[in-house]
Design a protein around this motif. Structure first.
Motif, PDB file in Angstrom:
ATOM      1  N   GLY A 463       0.794  -1.221   0.000  1.00 20.92           N
ATOM      2  CA  GLY A 463       0.000   0.000   0.000  1.00 20.92           C
ATOM      3  C   GLY A 463       0.825   1.268   0.000  1.00 20.92           C
ATOM      4  N   SER A 464       2.129   1.178  -0.137  1.00 21.35           N
ATOM      5  CA  SER A 464       2.979   2.363  -0.098  1.00 21.35           C
ATOM      6  C   SER A 464       2.816   3.197  -1.361  1.00 21.35           C
ATOM      7  N   GLN A 465       3.192   4.462  -1.253  1.00 22.41           N
ATOM      8  CA  GLN A 465       3.070   5.359  -2.399  1.00 22.41           C
ATOM      9  C   GLN A 465       3.944   4.898  -3.549  1.00 22.41           C
ATOM     10  N   LEU A 466       5.133   4.377  -3.232  1.00 24.69           N
ATOM     11  CA  LEU A 466       6.035   3.887  -4.265  1.00 24.69           C
ATOM     12  C   LEU A 466       5.419   2.702  -5.009  1.00 24.69           C
ATOM     13  N   ALA A 467       4.744   1.829  -4.241  1.00 21.10           N
ATOM     14  CA  ALA A 467       4.100   0.666  -4.864  1.00 21.10           C
ATOM     15  C   ALA A 467       2.966   1.095  -5.785  1.00 21.10           C
ATOM     16  N   LEU A 468       2.168   2.083  -5.345  1.00 19.39           N
ATOM     17  CA  LEU A 468       1.060   2.546  -6.191  1.00 19.39           C
ATOM     18  C   LEU A 468       1.578   3.190  -7.473  1.00 19.39           C
ATOM     19  N   GLN A 469       2.673   3.931  -7.374  1.00 20.14           N
ATOM     20  CA  GLN A 469       3.245   4.531  -8.567  1.00 20.14           C
ATOM     21  C   GLN A 469       3.747   3.453  -9.538  1.00 20.14           C
ATOM     22  N   ALA A 470       4.369   2.440  -8.983  1.00 18.84           N
ATOM     23  CA  ALA A 470       4.879   1.358  -9.834  1.00 18.84           C
ATOM     24  C   ALA A 470       3.727   0.613 -10.503  1.00 18.84           C
ATOM     25  N   MET A 471       2.637   0.356  -9.761  1.00 20.43           N
ATOM     26  CA  MET A 471       1.495  -0.347 -10.340  1.00 20.43           C
ATOM     27  C   MET A 471       0.837   0.471 -11.454  1.00 20.43           C
ATOM     28  N   GLY A 472       0.854   1.775 -11.322  1.00 19.62           N
ATOM     29  CA  GLY A 472       0.259   2.614 -12.342  1.00 19.62           C
ATOM     30  C   GLY A 472       0.990   2.565 -13.671  1.00 19.62           C
ATOM     31  N   LYS A 473       2.229   2.127 -13.677  1.00 18.57           N
ATOM     32  CA  LYS A 473       3.014   2.048 -14.914  1.00 18.57           C
ATOM     33  C   LYS A 473       2.908   0.688 -15.591  1.00 18.57           C
ATOM     34  N   PRO A 581      -0.718   9.050   5.108  1.00 20.63           N
ATOM     35  CA  PRO A 581      -2.063   9.651   5.061  1.00 20.63           C
ATOM     36  C   PRO A 581      -2.762   9.402   3.730  1.00 20.63           C
ATOM     37  N   LEU A 582      -2.004   9.499   2.624  1.00 21.38           N
ATOM     38  CA  LEU A 582      -2.635   9.277   1.316  1.00 21.38           C
ATOM     39  C   LEU A 582      -3.125   7.846   1.165  1.00 21.38           C
ATOM     40  N   VAL A 583      -2.342   6.922   1.696  1.00 19.25           N
ATOM     41  CA  VAL A 583      -2.736   5.524   1.610  1.00 19.25           C
ATOM     42  C   VAL A 583      -3.960   5.253   2.465  1.00 19.25           C
ATOM     43  N   ASP A 584      -3.994   5.821   3.665  1.00 16.79           N
ATOM     44  CA  ASP A 584      -5.162   5.627   4.531  1.00 16.79           C
ATOM     45  C   ASP A 584      -6.425   6.171   3.882  1.00 16.79           C
ATOM     46  N   GLU A 585      -6.298   7.330   3.243  1.00 21.89           N
ATOM     47  CA  GLU A 585      -7.463   7.896   2.565  1.00 21.89           C
ATOM     48  C   GLU A 585      -7.900   7.025   1.380  1.00 21.89           C
ATOM     49  N   ALA A 586      -6.904   6.454   0.684  1.00 21.90           N
ATOM     50  CA  ALA A 586      -7.243   5.569  -0.437  1.00 21.90           C
ATOM     51  C   ALA A 586      -7.960   4.318   0.045  1.00 21.90           C
ATOM     52  N   TYR A 587      -7.530   3.778   1.199  1.00 25.77           N
ATOM     53  CA  TYR A 587      -8.203   2.622   1.771  1.00 25.77           C
ATOM     54  C   TYR A 587      -9.662   2.927   2.071  1.00 25.77           C
ATOM     55  N   LYS A 588      -9.908   4.150   2.640  1.00 27.16           N
ATOM     56  CA  LYS A 588     -11.283   4.515   2.980  1.00 27.16           C
ATOM     57  C   LYS A 588     -12.151   4.632   1.729  1.00 27.16           C
ATOM     58  N   LEU A 589     -11.575   5.150   0.629  1.00 24.19           N
ATOM     59  CA  LEU A 589     -12.364   5.380  -0.576  1.00 24.19           C
ATOM     60  C   LEU A 589     -12.564   4.108  -1.399  1.00 24.19           C
ATOM     61  N   PHE A 590     -11.495   3.290  -1.551  1.00 24.82           N
ATOM     62  CA  PHE A 590     -11.551   2.173  -2.503  1.00 24.82           C
ATOM     63  C   PHE A 590     -11.427   0.792  -1.862  1.00 24.82           C
ATOM     64  N   GLY A 591     -11.132   0.736  -0.562  1.00 22.98           N
ATOM     65  CA  GLY A 591     -10.923  -0.571   0.055  1.00 22.98           C
ATOM     66  C   GLY A 591      -9.486  -1.023  -0.088  1.00 22.98           C
TER      67      GLY A 591
END
Length: 600
Positions: A463-473, A581-591
């Motif tokens: 759930g880290s920001q680095l992981a989300l950036q990598a998944m987006g590519k 904080p960004l990851v926690d907010e993403a969890y609340k919005l998308f699970g």
């Protein structure tokens, strides 16, 4: 055609003429003597072995004026008329062209009438396996309980296509292929009767080409005798049937033995200019190397081998090939023969097959080991050193293969530290991210536990920001892989990127076959090349199955809820991972489940 005349002249007229089927002849003759004839017979076997001829002879034997007799006289009116096909009570049907239910119903309606010209009414159905299902059903009741004056004789080359209900109502006889010796002897007798001068090697060659069928052997004999003006020679037989002379086989085999690609191509060009077909040449060349192998393994089997070349010539050529290389050559030729059936350019496939034999001469273990053994014997004391050098080289090759396949090779420091910790530290593997992470000191740990520990670093960082950036590519990675190699892309799209840790992308597959194919070194190299280009730094690929990833996620959730000590083992300093904080907010919005949108 001329060969039809010769076949008709030498078609079996008595049971004594049935070459190679003595066991069947004896059984039928004993049944006639003891009046124990069956109402239905099934004759099965390869083509040209005498199935239909035996049915005609049995029809003559039961209807002969001197019989029923074990041997028809061929002199009485019924015998002569049955042989000429002029008796209306002996009906011969070709099921290939009369396979419908109407034809069989016509037989069923007529069997109840008594014969008018001979003693018993006989129905001979050739190629009976061609009948339709409805026709078999119409025949079934009549075949089971025919009138006493009717006999059925069914002939087929494919008995497995007959319904079991039909087979069970017949006495079945299996006709075998006629042996090479029996065929050659019979052809020699025909040549003497017909005044044809024939070489023994030519008759053996004809027998080999006929593949155990006397009808094919007679056809070839008549064709070759017409080609050579009544004198049958091996050279004439080879030319008339489109075969290759023994000298050409020898030259081609010598070129393969010496890895002389130029000589191989010259021989192939000569064959093609002579009008030979590439597939036939490849088939005959495979038979020639098979004969070379027999010359090594079973020299006494020369008579049954059907060789074109002389045994002495084969023996001299076979000495230049190690046994292992002959097996490898036959295997390569057989593989290319199968592929040639679907090739647009068979000649090209033939040339490639021979060139491969030339280039693979050093790959046969037999030749290299034989040469090494001879050098070791000559070297005396240096033999042990050479053996050790070969063993070290083999171990180095295996080590490189293991590293390419993704298995981590621990150093001395890694092995010592691995003994202290029970697992949890994310250790970078060689080429496979999850294969070398979190290795526990206990090598005999259960498989499920090892998989959970290996996936722990990815579960912790998914759930880290680095992981989300990598998944987006990931769509960009798929596009690059598709440009590089479409087949790899076809396997990779089955996977889904689920985590990123330590410069390694973890991809979960639904199908184990897709995962294993993606993990092959060549395919994995293409994917990691695309990952590195998109990410901007060296990036590796790790794979798992969706089921294993879900189990790892479930294990991580349990550890967070009620097992804090396991979570501490997953980090090097024992502290909980920092929250984002960004990851926690993403969890609340998308699970918690990661959703990847693919741009097809």
């Amino acid at each position: 055609m001329a060969h039809i005349a010769l076949y008709r002249a030498w078609r079996p007229q008595t049971f004594h003429d049935m070459v190679g089927q003595q066991h069947i002849v004896q059984t039928l003759q004993n049944a006639i003597r003891e009046d124990r004839l069956s109402h239905a017979y099934l004759f099965s076997g390869p083509r040209g072995t005498g199935k239909t001829s035996a049915a005609r002879l049995l029809a003559k034997a039961v209807n002969c004026e001197r019989g029923p007799t074990p041997e028809p006289c061929n002199e009485c009116e019924p015998c002569r008329r049955i042989a000429a096909g002029a008796v209306m009570d002996v009906v011969e049907i070709d099921a290939a062209s009369n396979r419908g239910v109407e034809e069989i119903r016509d037989i069923r309606d007529k069997v109840k009438y008594s014969p008018t010209e001979v003693r018993r009414k006989v129905y001979i159905i050739d190629e009976v396996h061609m009948l339709t299902t409805e026709a078999f059903n119409a025949l079934l009741k009549t075949l089971e309980e025919p009138p006493a004056h009717v006999m059925f004789m069914l002939a087929t080359t494919e008995p497995h296509r007959l319904p079991p209900t039909i087979i069970s109502r017949c006495q079945r006889f299996e006709f075998r292929r006629v042996s090479l010796e029996e065929q050659a002897e019979w052809l020699q007798g025909i040549c003497r009767q017909e005044g044809i001068e024939a070489e023994e090697e030519a008759l053996v060659y004809i027998a080999r080409l006929s593949d155990g069928g006397m009808r094919d052997a007679l056809s070839l004999l008549d064709q070759i005798s017409s080609f050579s003006d009544g004198r049958v020679t091996l050279q004439g037989a080879t030319e008339a049937t489109g075969g290759l002379p023994a000298e050409q086989f020898s030259r081609l085999a010598a070129a393969v033995r010496d890895s002389n690609a130029s000589a191989v191509l010259a021989e192939v060009d000569e064959m093609m200019r002579a009008g030979k077909s590439a597939d036939k040449c490849l088939e005959q060349l495979m038979h020639y190397f098979r004969d070379l192998l027999l010359a090594q393994l079973a020299p006494a089997a020369s008579a049954s081998a059907g060789r074109v070349a002389s045994p002495a010539e084969l023996k001299g050529m076979a000495e230049g090939f190690p046994r292992e290389r002959l097996f490898a050559i036959i295997d390569v030729l057989n593989r290319y023969q199968s592929e040639m059936k679907y090739a647009a350019h068979p000649q090209t496939m033939f040339e490639i097959a021979l060139l491969k034999l030339c280039t693979d001469s050093n790959s046969a273990d037999g030749s290299s080991s034989g040469a090494a053994a001879s050098r070791a014997t000559a070297g005396g004391g240096g033999a042990e050193v050479q053996q050790l050098q070969r063993q070290v080289a083999a171990l180095e090759r295996k080590l490189e293969e293991l590293q390419r396949s993704g298995i981590a090779i621990p150093s001395e420091g890694d092995s010592s530290s691995g003994g202290r910790s029970g697992g949890g530290s994310a250790v970078r593997g060689g080429g496979n991210g999850w294969g070398g992470r979190g290795s526990s000191g206990a090598g005999s740990a259960p498989k499920a536990a090892r998989q959970r520990i290996k996936l722990d670093p990815f579960v912790a960082s998914r759930g880290s920001q680095l992981a989300l950036q990598a998944m987006g590519k990931w769509p960009q990675v798929l596009a690059r892989v598709k440009e590089e190699r479409v087949t790899v892309h076809a396997w990779l799209v089955d996977g889904e990127p689920v985590a990123y840790a330590d410069d390694t992308v973890l991809v979960a597959f639904r199908n184990s076959i897709h995962r294993e194919t993606t993990e092959k070194p060549a395919n994995k190299q293409v994917i990691e090349k695309a990952l590195t280009a998109v990410m901007g730094h060296p990036t590796e690929l790790a794979t798992t199955l969706q089921k294993e990833w879900q189990e790892a996620l479930a294990g991580g959730s349990q550890a967070q809820a009620g097992q804090p000590e396991e979570l501490q083992l997953a980090t090097e300093d024992g502290a909980s991972p920092p929250s984002e904080p960004l990851v926690d907010e993403a969890y609340k919005l998308f699970g918690e489940e990661l959703v990847v949108i693919r741009d097809e």
